[in-house]
Design a protein around this motif. Structure first.
Motif, PDB file in Angstrom:
ATOM      1  N   THR A  19       4.580  -2.803  12.189  1.00  0.00           N
ATOM      2  CA  THR A  19       3.749  -1.715  12.724  1.00  0.00           C
ATOM      3  C   THR A  19       2.929  -1.028  11.639  1.00  0.00           C
ATOM      4  OG1 THR A  19       5.512  -0.064  12.465  1.00  0.00           O
ATOM      5  CG2 THR A  19       5.410  -1.257  14.565  1.00  0.00           C
ATOM      6  N   HIS A  20       3.078  -1.477  10.395  1.00  0.00           N
ATOM      7  CA  HIS A  20       2.324  -0.886   9.276  1.00  0.00           C
ATOM      8  C   HIS A  20       0.837  -1.101   9.543  1.00  0.00           C
ATOM      9  CE1 HIS A  20       0.879  -0.165   5.226  1.00  0.00           C
ATOM     10  NE2 HIS A  20       2.074   0.306   4.907  1.00  0.00           N
ATOM     11  N   PRO A  21       0.017  -0.060   9.442  1.00  0.00           N
ATOM     12  CA  PRO A  21      -1.386  -0.172   9.840  1.00  0.00           C
ATOM     13  C   PRO A  21      -2.255  -1.060   8.960  1.00  0.00           C
ATOM     14  CG  PRO A  21      -0.945   1.985   8.911  1.00  0.00           C
ATOM     15  CD  PRO A  21       0.373   1.292   9.042  1.00  0.00           C
ATOM     16  N   THR A  22      -1.870  -1.323   7.713  1.00  0.00           N
ATOM     17  CA  THR A  22      -2.728  -2.132   6.843  1.00  0.00           C
ATOM     18  C   THR A  22      -2.054  -3.385   6.320  1.00  0.00           C
ATOM     19  OG1 THR A  22      -2.069  -0.882   4.866  1.00  0.00           O
ATOM     20  CG2 THR A  22      -4.026  -0.107   6.065  1.00  0.00           C
ATOM     21  N   MET A  23      -0.810  -3.647   6.702  1.00  0.00           N
ATOM     22  CA  MET A  23      -0.094  -4.810   6.178  1.00  0.00           C
ATOM     23  C   MET A  23      -0.089  -5.935   7.202  1.00  0.00           C
ATOM     24  SD  MET A  23       3.734  -5.081   4.532  1.00  0.00           S
ATOM     25  CE  MET A  23       3.399  -3.735   3.432  1.00  0.00           C
ATOM     26  N   THR A  24      -0.493  -7.120   6.750  1.00  0.00           N
ATOM     27  CA  THR A  24      -0.537  -8.294   7.621  1.00  0.00           C
ATOM     28  C   THR A  24       0.765  -9.076   7.512  1.00  0.00           C
ATOM     29  OG1 THR A  24      -1.424  -9.719   5.884  1.00  0.00           O
ATOM     30  CG2 THR A  24      -3.033  -8.490   7.231  1.00  0.00           C
TER      31      THR A  24
END
Length: 147
Positions: free
Chosen positions: A115-120
């Motif tokens: 759910t981390h906004p910038t981690m793929t």
């Protein structure tokens, strides 16, 4: 949605306290603990009463570092000597956010970091790889925040 900074601060806070494996001490965190396995369903329980309610238990021993279950206490104590001796370098195999145990570092990294906004997915895989090699969770996440 939580910001990237939220995850960074939460993981750093957990790394200082509860998300840190302590050196093995008799009866302490990281120490070998007794486990009970149901004969019928093979579920492992930490308490004899829980196992007795489920199925008649078999007494087994759980490694304090990797949680692998052994038939013999000596086998459990000698299971992960490199992890216990280097406990300060070893990172727990659990989610750095909610602290739920996992069967691999990849599963631990995917647990809440998805759910981390910038981690793929690639960033989470890199985090798991770094943590498995001994990098603290907070440092591994900081290195891959935008990956």
């Amino acid at each position: 949605m939580a910001s990237a900074d939220f995850f960074t601060r939460l993981v750093a806070l957990n790394a200082v306290g509860p998300n840190k494996i302590q050196p093995s001490t008799p009866g302490g965190s990281g120490a070998v603990s007794k486990a009970y396995e149901c004969q019928g369903c093979y579920a492992t329980h930490d308490f004899e009463d829980d196992a007795a309610e489920c199925c008649p238990p078999l007494e087994k021993w759980k490694c304090g570092a990797c949680n692998q279950v052994h038939f013999d206490e000596d086998d459990a104590e000698s299971c992960c000597p490199e992890l216990v001796s280097a406990a300060s370098d070893y990172q727990p195999m659990q989610c750095p956010v909610c602290m739920r145990g996992a069967e691999s570092f990849e599963i631990a990294a995917d647990c809440c970091l998805h759910t981390h906004p910038t981690m793929t997915a690639l960033g989470r895989w890199r985090v798991a790889e770094l943590v498995e090699s001994g990098t603290p969770w907070a440092d591994a996440i900081a290195q891959n925040v935008n990956h």
